[in-house]
Write an enzyme that holds these catalytic residues in place. Structure first.
Site, short mmCIF file in Angstrom:
data_model
loop_
_atom_site.label_atom_id
_atom_site.label_comp_id
_atom_site.label_asym_id
_atom_site.label_seq_id
_atom_site.Cartn_x
_atom_site.Cartn_y
_atom_site.Cartn_z
N GLY A 1 1.99 2.28 11.01
CA GLY A 1 3.06 3.29 10.99
C GLY A 1 3.70 3.58 12.33
CD GLU B 1 -3.07 5.82 6.46
OE1 GLU B 1 -3.04 5.80 5.21
OE2 GLU B 1 -2.14 5.37 7.17
N GLY C 1 2.56 -1.16 4.29
CA GLY C 1 2.55 0.26 3.95
C GLY C 1 3.95 0.78 3.68
N GLY C 2 4.50 1.50 4.67
CA GLY C 2 5.81 2.15 4.53
C GLY C 2 6.87 1.29 3.88
CB SER D 1 4.34 -1.72 12.28
OG SER D 1 4.00 -0.38 12.55
CG HIS E 1 -6.10 2.31 4.91
ND1 HIS E 1 -5.70 3.24 5.85
CD2 HIS E 1 -5.09 1.42 4.79
CE1 HIS E 1 -4.49 2.91 6.26
NE2 HIS E 1 -4.09 1.82 5.64
CG ASN F 1 -1.70 1.25 1.42
OD1 ASN F 1 -1.78 2.06 0.49
ND2 ASN F 1 -2.31 1.43 2.59
CD1 TRP F 2 3.89 1.02 -2.71
CD2 TRP F 2 4.25 2.34 -4.48
NE1 TRP F 2 4.88 0.45 -3.47
CE2 TRP F 2 5.12 1.24 -4.57
CE3 TRP F 2 4.31 3.31 -5.49
CZ2 TRP F 2 6.04 1.08 -5.60
CZ3 TRP F 2 5.21 3.15 -6.53
CH2 TRP F 2 6.07 2.04 -6.59
CE LYS F 3 -0.03 3.43 4.63
NZ LYS F 3 -0.23 3.60 6.03
CD GLU G 1 -3.85 -2.16 7.10
OE1 GLU G 1 -2.73 -2.40 6.69
OE2 GLU G 1 -4.46 -1.11 6.85
#
Ligand code: PGA
Length: 253
Positions: free
Chosen positions: A176, A103, A235-236, A214, A101, A11-13, A170
């Site tokens: 994160g 976010e 993600g990150g 994470s 998600h 998930n590149w966001k 999640e």
């Protein structure tokens, strides 16, 4: 309850530009080699809308699928400045879409709204990566199962083609932050989600359920002891080809 195929979804966001194609090339090269070792993996990268068409036309990879990260809840076209519909995403090559998600929930996506999005995305034959998860407060108050049950029931309908719905658990407090759940606790949550889904929607098989929050190349090995985890939403760490590849490698070490 265990699925043979393992999913590694990035998930590149809000990350990436045209030069990020090199990240995808690296992952593609790795997959081409790794595949030969007989591992059954599904690699999906959910990238910003600005990159979907570019990536799907530049890289014809049978190893990597490209997905989107959200869409509007309106059907096709309309007066929704700045918005993109599921049908528009489908037309430029997206095969998957992340919906629900945290976010996006924190910016106003309610269970009902997510349900509409899921319905429209399924009409476009997109595969759904449906995110659920509790806040730290809800976890402390022992409400995790209640929250997850409600999120699932609010947005999923048994008349949907549920074979095309992947669930990503999640925990919001883990996204994160570098914090991950206790392994024993996580196992219970996975069993709960799978049973809840199967029972509630009367499906023949258990759903595919991923873990996200994470995930990195050092903690991935911990998760491999939970057979109920069918893969990961990353993600990150998915924004770097090396980190993403190391996660896959270390999972099998
Ligand atoms: P993270 O994000 O891996 O950076 O914690 C996961 C996600 O938000 O999907």
């Amino acid at each position: 309850m265990t699925n043979k195929l393992k999913y590694f979804i990035g998930n590149w966001k809000m990350f990436g530009d045209l030069s990020s194609l090199k990240i995808i090339y690296q992952v593609h090269k790795f997959c081409a080699r790794f595949k030969r070792r007989g591992k059954k993996n599904k690699i999906i990268l959910c990238v910003p809308n600005t990159l979907i068409y570019f990536f799907t036309t530049k890289l014809k990879s049978k190893f990597i699928s490209i997905g989107a990260q959200n869409c509007h809840h309106h059907k096709t076209y309309g007066p929704f400045t700045g918005s993109v519909s599921a049908s528009m995403l489908k037309k430029i090559g997206a095969k998957y879409i992340i919906l629900g998600h945290s976010e996006n929930r924190s910016e106003g996506d309610t269970g009902q709204l997510i349900k509409k999005k899921i319905e429209l995305a399924l009409k476009q034959k997109l595969n759904i990566i449906f995110c659920i998860g509790e806040t730290f407060k809800e976890k402390k108050e022992d409400k995790t199962f209640l929250v997850l049950r409600k999120q699932i029931r609010d947005s999923i309908d048994k008349k949907y083609n549920l074979n095309k719905v992947i669930i990503a658990y999640e925990p919001i407090w883990s996204i994160g932050t570098g914090k991950i759940p206790e392994i024993q606790e996580l196992k219970k949550i996975f069993i709960f989600i799978k049973n809840e889904f199967k029972k509630n929607f009367k499906t023949k098989i258990f759903p595919v359920v991923l873990y996200g929050g994470s995930v990195n190349d050092s903690n991935i090995k911990l998760f491999s002891s939970i057979s109920e985890i069918d893969g990961f939403l990353i993600g990150g760490a998915s924004q770097s080809s090396k980190k993403f590849i190391d996660i896959i490698k270390n999972y099998y070490k």
